[in-house]
Scaffold this active site. Structure first.
Site, PDB file in Angstrom:
ATOM      1  N   TRP A 145       5.005  -7.892  23.656  1.00 36.83           N
ATOM      2  CA  TRP A 145       3.856  -6.833  22.386  1.00 36.83           C
ATOM      3  C   TRP A 145       2.559  -8.053  22.691  1.00 36.83           C
ATOM      4  CZ3 TRP A 145       7.128  -4.403  18.049  1.00 36.83           C
ATOM      5  CH2 TRP A 145       7.909  -3.299  19.369  1.00 36.83           C
TER       6      TRP A 145
ATOM      7  N   GLU B 147       0.852   7.131   1.536  1.00 38.88           N
ATOM      8  CA  GLU B 147       2.128   7.936   1.365  1.00 38.88           C
ATOM      9  C   GLU B 147       2.911   6.226   0.419  1.00 38.88           C
ATOM     10  OE1 GLU B 147       1.077   6.870   4.701  1.00 38.88           O
ATOM     11  OE2 GLU B 147       1.808   8.504   5.930  1.00 38.88           O
TER      12      GLU B 147
ATOM     13  N   LYS C 293       1.404  -3.620  25.213  1.00 37.14           N
ATOM     14  CA  LYS C 293       2.923  -3.233  26.361  1.00 37.14           C
ATOM     15  C   LYS C 293       2.724  -4.726  27.079  1.00 37.14           C
ATOM     16  CE  LYS C 293       5.537  -1.656  22.702  1.00 37.14           C
ATOM     17  NZ  LYS C 293       5.541   0.075  22.026  1.00 37.14           N
TER      18      LYS C 293
ATOM     19  N   THR D   3      -2.862  12.341   4.499  1.00 36.39           N
ATOM     20  CA  THR D   3      -3.221  11.402   5.855  1.00 36.39           C
ATOM     21  C   THR D   3      -4.955  11.446   6.647  1.00 36.39           C
ATOM     22  OG1 THR D   3      -1.583  11.943   6.867  1.00 36.39           O
ATOM     23  CG2 THR D   3      -0.845  10.214   5.273  1.00 36.39           C
TER      24      THR D   3
HETATM   25  P1  ADP Z   1      -5.820   6.775   6.986  1.00 34.80           P
HETATM   26  O1  ADP Z   1      -4.403   6.081   7.776  1.00 34.80           O
HETATM   27  O2  ADP Z   1      -5.272   7.686   6.114  1.00 34.80           O
HETATM   28  O3  ADP Z   1      -6.526   6.119   7.286  1.00 34.80           O
HETATM   29  P2  ADP Z   1      -4.168   4.795   4.998  1.00 34.80           P
HETATM   30  O4  ADP Z   1      -5.006   4.233   4.291  1.00 34.80           O
HETATM   31  O5  ADP Z   1      -3.339   5.432   4.011  1.00 34.80           O
HETATM   32  O6  ADP Z   1      -5.054   5.709   5.994  1.00 34.80           O
HETATM   33  O7  ADP Z   1      -3.641   3.604   6.368  1.00 34.80           O
HETATM   34  C1  ADP Z   1      -2.915   3.813   5.998  1.00 34.80           C
HETATM   35  C2  ADP Z   1      -2.350   2.223   7.695  1.00 34.80           C
HETATM   36  O8  ADP Z   1      -3.923   1.412   7.456  1.00 34.80           O
HETATM   37  C3  ADP Z   1      -1.398   1.467   6.900  1.00 34.80           C
HETATM   38  O9  ADP Z   1      -0.226   1.909   7.840  1.00 34.80           O
HETATM   39  C4  ADP Z   1      -1.933  -0.234   8.464  1.00 34.80           C
HETATM   40  O10 ADP Z   1      -1.340   0.545   9.559  1.00 34.80           O
HETATM   41  C5  ADP Z   1      -3.223   0.498   7.773  1.00 34.80           C
HETATM   42  N1  ADP Z   1      -4.275  -0.605   7.011  1.00 34.80           N
HETATM   43  C6  ADP Z   1      -3.758  -0.581   5.551  1.00 34.80           C
HETATM   44  N2  ADP Z   1      -4.145  -2.260   5.100  1.00 34.80           N
HETATM   45  C7  ADP Z   1      -4.169  -3.126   6.414  1.00 34.80           C
HETATM   46  C8  ADP Z   1      -4.419  -3.688   6.593  1.00 34.80           C
HETATM   47  N3  ADP Z   1      -4.936  -5.263   5.597  1.00 34.80           N
HETATM   48  N4  ADP Z   1      -4.666  -4.379   7.904  1.00 34.80           N
HETATM   49  C9  ADP Z   1      -3.979  -4.256   8.170  1.00 34.80           C
HETATM   50  N5  ADP Z   1      -3.892  -2.580   8.794  1.00 34.80           N
HETATM   51  C10 ADP Z   1      -3.866  -1.802   6.991  1.00 34.80           C
END
Ligand code: ADP
Length: 543
Positions: free
Chosen positions: A444, A330, A439, A185
């Protein structure tokens, strides 16, 4: 009593076997890193992956060893994945957009033994070489004619390297729970953490991820994954496309609007997938060139929230259906898509766009819940925000080397660190990452909602919202805007545009105009940097 079915471990290389046997002539078309566009087939990919597996084995790579790839989306990268996992080793994708120190940290943490890289990354790898003691050799994904001079240890051109074996090799017989792949990640907080996919989780995920209301690929599909294979398991497309027998179009290193358009148009791509940033570039190119998307039927948008204005433009101006998707490294990574169920099929116009702003519903093999901070489940009413938690057989139960400790709750759910609502029809909507939510006075405010709304203004190219300290309310939203080229919107005009579309107390307290908004290596807005940039910012409402 046990069932009497065959014991057939779920191994990833069976996917490429299936593609070669049943869709052997289906093409894989790539823009190569060397420049020309090259075509191959699933049968060829499999034959060459067998050589990769055989050659790695001959080099002393053993089951469980990590083999890194540092490469764009191409047929060779796909062969490398199947070859690596097919000899029992673990493909470990490195993201070239990370800082060099982060790449070194990740490669060392994973103890990568072999590096398979595109030639364009030679200078980067040479500068990192002293910091990568575990890497014994580098295989450059090219042929002899294009092989650069390099000081890299035991460097060899891929074509020559696999040319030394005949491909007479049997895939490794493995337990289906053996590790197949690895992806870190990006570590927006703390050190990057390794997610370790198994053969079983990848196969199950590809089955669930390609179901009709998820990617829904079949042998008629022409899929172009713009999302790089190094981003979150390539959204599983390296598995779903061959499993479905879909033609694959690989964009290689060129992700600008004109290059993406060229591939979409020339190869009659029907479905594509990527983060909003690349679609911003494509839409800008279409606007200035006046070109149309003749063949594209569907664009899968995820990684960050897909702004409503983007969905509207794709659908109404270009006739391309948007599938909003959500997931994370994940989760292998697909967690939901916004498919239309019978309950909402009657929606049209703005109401349908409202629905499509949601990230959608979970497929089979993903279970979701939302909880309050104490872990108590909250209702699926489409209004109450909570922490989004997930469980399933392709969702991490731990990070590599137990980094971060126990990550599951008592019921086996993994906390996504996203804040979401779920409505009565099961449509989930991400309102924020838990650390980005604003916040204000104990309530929120969703930064994503404000951003989506702001980019709907005709002069706004990109928008980001962060919480800025406020003496009375704790935090209040600051809207940071990049204007479209040649436009100079003023604050009052943007605020007026937003007024009435959100609760009054959600309205940003101020707007700051910037030339550029910082992005992470996976194309997300880098809120940490932005917060740093606006540290000490005084809101006009703070006096
Ligand atoms: P990294 O954190 O390594 O950039 P990830 O692809 O694992 O890569 O990131 C996952 C996160 O991306 C999710 O937990 C979420 O916060 C965000 N995310 C993914 N798709 C969406 C979406 N369609 N809308 C909003 N947030 C998103």
């Amino acid at each position: 009593m046990n069932g009497l079915m065959q014991d057939w471990p779920l191994l990833c290389h069976r996917i490429i076997d299936h593609a070669a046997i049943n869709h052997g002539n289906r093409k894989v078309i790539s823009r190569s890193v060397e420049g020309p566009i090259v075509e191959t087939t699933y049968a060829e990919i499999r034959a060459r992956a067998l050589k990769v597996a055989q050659r790695l084995t001959r080099d002393g790579v053993r089951p469980g060893d990590r083999v890194a790839t540092l490469a764009w989306n191409t047929g060779r990268h796909l062969e490398a994945w199947y070859g690596i996992l097919g000899c029992g080793a673990v493909y470990h994708t490195l993201n070239p957009r990370l800082y060099p120190e982060q790449i070194a940290y990740i490669a060392n943490h994973a103890e990568d033994r072999v590096m398979m890289a595109d030639i364009s990354f030679v200078p980067l790898l040479e500068s990192l070489a002293p910091k990568l003691p575990t890497v014994e050799r580098t295989i450059l994904l090219t042929d002899k004619a294009n092989m650069p001079k390099t000081s890299l240890k035991n460097a060899v051109a891929y074509e020559e390297w696999i040319g030394e074996v005949d491909g007479d090799f049997r895939w490794a017989g493995l337990d289906e729970n053996s590790a197949a792949g690895m992806c870190y990640t990006s570590g927006t907080t703390g050190n990057p953490k390794g997610v370790l996919y198994s053969h079983r989780s990848n196969v199950l995920h590809a089955l669930g991820g390609n179901s009709a209301e998820m990617l829904g690929l079949n042998s008629h599909s022409v899929m172009m994954p713009v999302v790089p294979m190094f981003h979150a398991n390539g959204w599983s497309i390296p598995f779903t496309a061959p499993m479905a027998g879909a033609t694959l179009v690989m964009p290689g290193p060129k992700m600008d609007g004109a290059s993406i358009f060229e591939m979409l148009d020339r190869y009659q791509v029907t479905a594509t997938a990527g983060v909003p940033t690349v679609w911003f570039m494509l839409l800008a190119y279409l606007e200035e060139s006046g070109k149309k998307l003749e063949h594209l039927e569907r664009v899968i948008v995820g990684g960050s929230a897909c702004p409503r204005a983007m969905t509207k433009t794709f659908q109404e101006k270009y006739g391309v259906e948007v599938s909003h998707a959500w997931g994370m490294t994940e989760m292998s990574p697909l967690g939901s898509t916004c498919a239309i169920t019978p309950e909402v099929a009657h929606l049209s116009g703005d109401e349908r766009l409202d629905l499509q702003e949601k990230q959608g519903r979970a497929p089979f093999l993903v279970e979701m819940k939302i909880t309050d901070d104490a872990g108590k489940e909250i209702p699926w009413d489409g209004k109450t925000f909570g922490r989004l938690k997930v469980r399933g057989p392709a969702i991490a139960r731990s990070y590599y080397k137990a980094e971060g400790g126990n990550v599951l709750d008592d019921e086996g759910y993994f906390d996504t660190n996203d804040v979401a609502t779920i409505d009565e029809h099961g449509y989930m909507r991400i309102t924020d990452r838990s650390k980005d939510v604003i916040k204000s006075g104990g309530e929120w405010i969703s930064s994503i909602d404000l951003e989506n709304l702001a980019v709907g203004h005709p002069s706004v190219a990109e928008a980001a919202v962060i919480g800025v300290p406020h003496p009375k309310w704790d935090e209040r939203p600051l809207l940071v805007v990049v204007a479209k080229p040649g436009q100079q919107p003023d604050k009052a005009e943007i605020l007026k545009f937003m007024e009435g579309k959100i609760a009054k107390w959600w309205m940003p307290d101020d707007i700051a105009f910037v030339k550029e908004i910082p992005h992470t290596a996976t194309g997300k807005i880098q809120k940490t940097t932005l917060r740093e940039q606006f540290r000490g910012y005084r809101l006009p409402t703070a006096d």
